[in-house]
Scaffold this motif. Sequence first.
Motif, PDB file in Angstrom:
ATOM      1  N   GLU A   1       6.891   9.190   0.660  1.00  0.00           N
ATOM      2  CA  GLU A   1       5.466   9.023   0.924  1.00  0.00           C
ATOM      3  C   GLU A   1       5.297   7.743   1.739  1.00  0.00           C
ATOM      4  O   GLU A   1       6.080   6.800   1.596  1.00  0.00           O
ATOM      5  CB  GLU A   1       4.667   8.923  -0.383  1.00  0.00           C
ATOM      6  CG  GLU A   1       4.645  10.239  -1.152  1.00  0.00           C
ATOM      7  CD  GLU A   1       3.904  10.147  -2.467  1.00  0.00           C
ATOM      8  OE1 GLU A   1       2.987  10.959  -2.673  1.00  0.00           O
ATOM      9  OE2 GLU A   1       4.251   9.280  -3.297  1.00  0.00           O
ATOM     10  N   SER A   2       4.297   7.726   2.600  1.00  0.00           N
ATOM     11  CA  SER A   2       4.079   6.570   3.480  1.00  0.00           C
ATOM     12  C   SER A   2       3.708   5.329   2.680  1.00  0.00           C
ATOM     13  O   SER A   2       3.023   5.411   1.662  1.00  0.00           O
ATOM     14  CB  SER A   2       2.957   6.882   4.470  1.00  0.00           C
ATOM     15  OG  SER A   2       3.288   7.986   5.260  1.00  0.00           O
ATOM     16  N   PHE A   3       4.140   4.178   3.174  1.00  0.00           N
ATOM     17  CA  PHE A   3       3.866   2.900   2.523  1.00  0.00           C
ATOM     18  C   PHE A   3       3.771   1.819   3.587  1.00  0.00           C
ATOM     19  O   PHE A   3       4.151   2.026   4.737  1.00  0.00           O
ATOM     20  CB  PHE A   3       4.967   2.558   1.504  1.00  0.00           C
ATOM     21  CG  PHE A   3       6.324   2.412   2.147  1.00  0.00           C
ATOM     22  CD1 PHE A   3       6.771   1.166   2.562  1.00  0.00           C
ATOM     23  CD2 PHE A   3       7.138   3.516   2.349  1.00  0.00           C
ATOM     24  CE1 PHE A   3       8.015   1.028   3.172  1.00  0.00           C
ATOM     25  CE2 PHE A   3       8.377   3.391   2.961  1.00  0.00           C
ATOM     26  CZ  PHE A   3       8.820   2.139   3.373  1.00  0.00           C
TER      27      PHE A   3
ATOM     28  N   ALA B   1       0.839  -1.196   0.000  1.00  0.00           N
ATOM     29  CA  ALA B   1       0.000   0.000   0.000  1.00  0.00           C
ATOM     30  C   ALA B   1       0.871   1.242   0.000  1.00  0.00           C
ATOM     31  O   ALA B   1       1.942   1.268   0.609  1.00  0.00           O
ATOM     32  CB  ALA B   1      -0.909  -0.002   1.223  1.00  0.00           C
ATOM     33  N   LEU B   2       0.412   2.278  -0.666  1.00  0.00           N
ATOM     34  CA  LEU B   2       1.126   3.542  -0.771  1.00  0.00           C
ATOM     35  C   LEU B   2       0.155   4.691  -0.556  1.00  0.00           C
ATOM     36  O   LEU B   2      -0.916   4.730  -1.177  1.00  0.00           O
ATOM     37  CB  LEU B   2       1.756   3.679  -2.165  1.00  0.00           C
ATOM     38  CG  LEU B   2       2.286   5.058  -2.560  1.00  0.00           C
ATOM     39  CD1 LEU B   2       3.507   5.435  -1.721  1.00  0.00           C
ATOM     40  CD2 LEU B   2       2.617   5.106  -4.042  1.00  0.00           C
ATOM     41  N   HIS B   3       0.518   5.627   0.318  1.00  0.00           N
ATOM     42  CA  HIS B   3      -0.267   6.851   0.470  1.00  0.00           C
ATOM     43  C   HIS B   3       0.228   7.826  -0.588  1.00  0.00           C
ATOM     44  O   HIS B   3       1.255   8.477  -0.424  1.00  0.00           O
ATOM     45  CB  HIS B   3      -0.101   7.436   1.872  1.00  0.00           C
ATOM     46  CG  HIS B   3      -0.934   8.648   2.086  1.00  0.00           C
ATOM     47  ND1 HIS B   3      -0.796   9.437   3.199  1.00  0.00           N
ATOM     48  CD2 HIS B   3      -1.912   9.233   1.343  1.00  0.00           C
ATOM     49  CE1 HIS B   3      -1.656  10.447   3.136  1.00  0.00           C
ATOM     50  NE2 HIS B   3      -2.332  10.346   2.007  1.00  0.00           N
ATOM     51  N   ASP B   4      -0.497   7.916  -1.678  1.00  0.00           N
ATOM     52  CA  ASP B   4      -0.138   8.779  -2.806  1.00  0.00           C
ATOM     53  C   ASP B   4      -0.707  10.177  -2.526  1.00  0.00           C
ATOM     54  O   ASP B   4      -1.743  10.553  -3.051  1.00  0.00           O
ATOM     55  CB  ASP B   4      -0.693   8.192  -4.099  1.00  0.00           C
ATOM     56  CG  ASP B   4      -0.282   8.967  -5.328  1.00  0.00           C
ATOM     57  OD1 ASP B   4       0.711   9.708  -5.265  1.00  0.00           O
ATOM     58  OD2 ASP B   4      -0.964   8.817  -6.358  1.00  0.00           O
ATOM     59  N   GLU B   5      -0.002  10.920  -1.681  1.00  0.00           N
ATOM     60  CA  GLU B   5      -0.496  12.231  -1.230  1.00  0.00           C
ATOM     61  C   GLU B   5      -0.656  13.236  -2.368  1.00  0.00           C
ATOM     62  O   GLU B   5      -1.580  14.031  -2.359  1.00  0.00           O
ATOM     63  CB  GLU B   5       0.421  12.812  -0.157  1.00  0.00           C
ATOM     64  CG  GLU B   5       0.237  12.165   1.189  1.00  0.00           C
ATOM     65  CD  GLU B   5       0.970  12.915   2.288  1.00  0.00           C
ATOM     66  OE1 GLU B   5       0.369  13.844   2.854  1.00  0.00           O
ATOM     67  OE2 GLU B   5       2.131  12.555   2.546  1.00  0.00           O
TER      68      GLU B   5
ATOM     69  N   LYS C   1      10.423   9.501  -4.070  1.00  0.00           N
ATOM     70  CA  LYS C   1      11.631   9.089  -3.363  1.00  0.00           C
ATOM     71  C   LYS C   1      12.588  10.271  -3.277  1.00  0.00           C
ATOM     72  O   LYS C   1      12.580  11.149  -4.141  1.00  0.00           O
ATOM     73  CB  LYS C   1      12.295   7.923  -4.088  1.00  0.00           C
ATOM     74  CG  LYS C   1      11.432   6.675  -4.137  1.00  0.00           C
ATOM     75  CD  LYS C   1      12.098   5.541  -4.876  1.00  0.00           C
ATOM     76  CE  LYS C   1      11.171   4.339  -4.929  1.00  0.00           C
ATOM     77  NZ  LYS C   1      11.764   3.223  -5.638  1.00  0.00           N
ATOM     78  N   ASN C   2      13.427  10.262  -2.250  1.00  0.00           N
ATOM     79  CA  ASN C   2      14.430  11.320  -2.122  1.00  0.00           C
ATOM     80  C   ASN C   2      15.641  11.001  -2.997  1.00  0.00           C
ATOM     81  O   ASN C   2      15.643  10.004  -3.735  1.00  0.00           O
ATOM     82  CB  ASN C   2      14.811  11.534  -0.654  1.00  0.00           C
ATOM     83  CG  ASN C   2      15.494  10.336  -0.031  1.00  0.00           C
ATOM     84  OD1 ASN C   2      15.978   9.434  -0.709  1.00  0.00           O
ATOM     85  ND2 ASN C   2      15.544  10.321   1.290  1.00  0.00           N
TER      86      ASN C   2
END
Length: 141
Positions: A104-106, A84-88, A96-97
């Motif tokens: 982003e949260s995953f 799961a990925l929080h696609d803000e 990614k940095n």
Amino acid sequence: MTYLLSVFVTASLLFTPTKSSKLEINIVGLESNSGKVLVLVFNESTGFPEDDSKAYKFLELSISNKTAKGSITDIPAGTYAISALHDEDGDGKMKKNGVGFPTESFGFSNDPSILFSAPSFEKCSFTVKEGTPKQISIKLK
């Protein structure tokens, strides 16, 4: 007439559908209500955790109160794993940095610890049993 009845009974026994189940997915730990949560459900290790073309199902979940919920009805019995990925920002991709670490949260089913790479399908896998609903909760990191 007896022959036709026995053919019908035999055919119906051969084509009895298997009972499917319902998979309920609860995503928690979101930092905001912005964007969507993208969920990939895999039924094999190929492509796990991010190749959406290899996923069994793709869900795009709305967020409410920093939680996202979704379900799959009629899921066959078997072994599955979820990413799961929080696609803000809503771009459909994990941000990614500079060194490649997600910004982003995953998260993954079974909430495995994550060190330097994504966990394996096996670490994230769970079983859906025939005719038995399954609930999975994933805490995003």
